[in-house]
Design an enzyme around this catalytic site. Structure first.
Site, PDB file in Angstrom:
ATOM      1  CD  GLU A 113     -18.872   5.384  32.693  1.00  0.00           C
ATOM      2  OE1 GLU A 113     -18.253   4.437  32.190  1.00  0.00           O
ATOM      3  OE2 GLU A 113     -20.122   5.393  32.839  1.00  0.00           O
ATOM      4  N   GLY A 169     -28.302   2.379  22.144  1.00  0.00           N
ATOM      5  CA  GLY A 169     -27.387   3.472  22.444  1.00  0.00           C
ATOM      6  C   GLY A 169     -26.495   3.846  21.284  1.00  0.00           C
ATOM      7  NE  ARG A 170     -23.971  -0.539  21.040  1.00  0.00           N
ATOM      8  CZ  ARG A 170     -23.984  -1.878  21.019  1.00  0.00           C
ATOM      9  NH1 ARG A 170     -22.923  -2.526  20.655  1.00  0.00           N
ATOM     10  NH2 ARG A 170     -25.073  -2.533  21.345  1.00  0.00           N
ATOM     11  CE  LYS A 207     -20.934   0.740  31.485  1.00  0.00           C
ATOM     12  NZ  LYS A 207     -22.276   1.098  31.000  1.00  0.00           N
ATOM     13  CD  GLU A 259     -22.116  -2.342  17.346  1.00  0.00           C
ATOM     14  OE1 GLU A 259     -21.581  -3.299  17.885  1.00  0.00           O
ATOM     15  OE2 GLU A 259     -22.846  -1.591  17.944  1.00  0.00           O
ATOM     16  CE  LYS A 316     -32.734   4.356  26.101  1.00  0.00           C
ATOM     17  NZ  LYS A 316     -32.909   3.095  25.351  1.00  0.00           N
TER      18      LYS A 316
END
Length: 542
Positions: A220, A274-275, A499, A343, A214
């Site tokens: 990654e 996202g999911r 992260k 999820e 996005k």
């Protein structure tokens, strides 16, 4: 409505269910399954899809109490707020409108007062046009060859959902026919081994790379994108990027800076989590390149059918609602922490930031077909109690019947689909084993306690339409759980800390490699591990 700081566990409906656990603990599924009226009440059908939840450790009274909990949690209002585009993802101040991604063209679904359906269909039409150009060969690569292989780069929801659909469609007769001569691969992991596996056997001249990010900043994804860009440019030269790489992103400036023509960028929106993004360009673009847009459109229509069912069906006949409520029952009341089945709803605080005095979320895992029987079925039959979802199809995608066999291959598979839930529910008693003349010393080892809950979902077949239905059922199940628990199912702050720490390590590795700087600012353990890694790992070419 209740005050915004009230927890669902403070309601009378929750307390009633807590008290009801004692009654359930006095029952066994052997006895519950002997009540035909109860079993009949726990089956429902929608468009040929049959749900049987009679093997849950629940009675008709349990279901009534769970429906009361849904009322106490204002579930109906929360579902309406989601479909109306309200900012129910309050920690990110966003709407949650993945349902708009598969809505019919004439639907009206608003975000911030604007109907977003026309925007969605603009992107879908663009995907249809582009994928047809690639598939027909009217769009060719830098050397004039058709692009028959696709690598989609993305991570998390930009990879798991599309991979699920791709896996399901690979052997569907219609989809497989449309995919002849084409390959679709997904690259998510940053491990260079995964890069090597993805490009193995592929020719840059005939490969198209779809970069899904996005913001076009995901660490990654962008490193993998740069790695494949290097693979393409080394073979074909820098100008080839415009012909061999496209993007799914909203950051057109970074897309262009990367070397991709912004006209070949496919948009999606902040109101797509996202999911929950497989029905956006994230999934629709690579899947359309592989199978053609007409097949993928059937997948979208299947998801839309469940959206409409979820929005309009009374809760006692609403498949995602019932699945969500039963999950709440299993996790927060019966104390089962896992489920063999998208999820994770794992949150420690309510949507208002209050610590939760009860458990949420499950550890989801599973296997296709009979694979699980040789891996974790020992655990679910005689070890921990783990509620199971069994998903089967009436019709096989690839039917096989060998002459002389008692049943077809699909019948053999489905024999296990029907048998395992009963084995979990009924178990086997020492008395039964004694009657079978089992040796006394083996009886403890062959005893099954039973009383282990499961539910069965029987689909007519695994077509693109049914795959869309299945995906939407599980998406909405997650939403129902979160709505009842009073948590935010649509943010993912839990993935951020690792992260941030990885960024610190990355900086250290760079300074150690380029300046010889010793690791500092880490604890003893990490410092020791970093030193060993730097001492013994091969020096990369900088």
């Amino acid at each position: 409505m209740a005050s915004p700081t009230a927890l669902i566990s403070e309601t009378q409906a929750w307390k009633d269910l807590k008290g009801h656990v004692e009654d359930i603990n006095k029952t066994h599924l052997r006895d519950l399954m002997s009540d035909a009226h109860r079993c009949e009440s726990m089956m429902l059908e929608f468009e040929g899809l049959l749900l049987d939840y009679s093997r849950q450790r629940a009675t008709v009274e349990t279901m009534d109490k769970l429906l009361n909990l849904a009322k106490a949690a204002h579930l109906s209002e929360k579902i309406s707020r989601m479909f109306n585009g309200e900012h129910i993802n309050s920690t990110e101040n966003r709407s949650v409108l993945h349902v708009a991604l598969r809505a019919p063209k004439d639907a009206v679904i608003k975000a911030d007062g604007k109907n977003v359906v026309p925007e969605v269909w603009n992107v879908l039409d663009k995907i249809k046009d582009f994928s047809e150009k690639i598939r027909s060969g009217s769009w060719v690569g830098a050397t004039g060859k058709p692009l028959k292989d696709v690598i989609a780069i993305g991570i998390g929801g930009s990879f798991l959902g599309p991979l699920f659909v791709h896996t399901a469609l690979q052997t569907d007769p219609e989809a497989a026919e449309c995919a002849k001569g084409r390959q679709l691969r997904f690259l998510a992991n940053i491990d260079p081994v995964d890069v090597a596996r993805n490009i193995n056997g592929l020719n840059p001249e005939t490969t198209l790379v779809v970069v899904v990010s996005k913001t076009f900043t995901t660490a990654e994804t962008m490193l993998n994108a740069r790695t494949l860009r290097n693979w393409i440019t080394t073979a074909l030269g820098a100008p080839a990027v415009a012909k061999h790489m496209v993007a799914v992103s909203t950051n057109l400036a970074l897309v262009e800076k990367f070397g991709i023509d912004p006209n070949n960028a496919f948009a999606f929106w902040d109101w797509v989590g996202g999911r929950y993004s497989v029905c956006s360009a994230v999934g629709v673009l690579p899947l359309s390149l592989q199978y053609g847009f007409s097949v993928v459109e059937k997948f979208l229509k299947g998801a839309s059918s469940i959206d409409q069912h979820f929005q309009s069906t009374p809760f006692e006949k609403n498949i995602p609602v019932l699945l969500g409520l039963l999950s709440v029952w299993n996790v927060s009341f019966l104390g089962y922490p896992a489920r063999v089945s998208m999820e994770s709803n794992g949150k420690g605080v309510s949507i208002d930031g209050l610590p939760l005095p009860f458990e949420t979320g499950e550890i989801d895992f599973g296997e296709p077909g009979t694979n699980g029987q040789h891996s974790f079925y020992q655990l679910i039959h005689q070890g921990r109690v783990i509620p199971c979802d069994f998903i089967g199809t009436v019709k096989s995608q690839q039917p096989v019947y060998l002459e002389g066999e008692v049943v077809s291959n699909h019948d053999e598979l489905m024999s296990n689909f029907f048998a395992q839930p009963d084995a979990l529910a009924y178990g086997k008693t020492p008395e039964q084993l004694q009657k079978e003349n089992v040796s006394e010393n083996l009886i403890p080892h062959k005893t099954f306690s039973g009383n282990r809950p499961s539910l069965s979902l029987l689909l007519p077949e695994l077509s693109a339409y049914n795959v869309g239905q299945l995906l939407a059922i599980y998406e909405h199940r997650v939403a129902v759980q979160g709505f009842v628990w009073g948590i935010n199912s649509f943010d993912q702050w839990g993935v951020e800390l690792g992260k941030v720490l990885a960024t610190q390590v990355r900086k250290q590795l760079h300074s150690s490699r380029t300046q010889g700087a010793a690791p500092e600012g880490f604890n003893y353990s990490t410092t020791t591990l970093l030193k060993r890694y730097l001492e013994t790992s091969p020096e990369p070419k900088m």
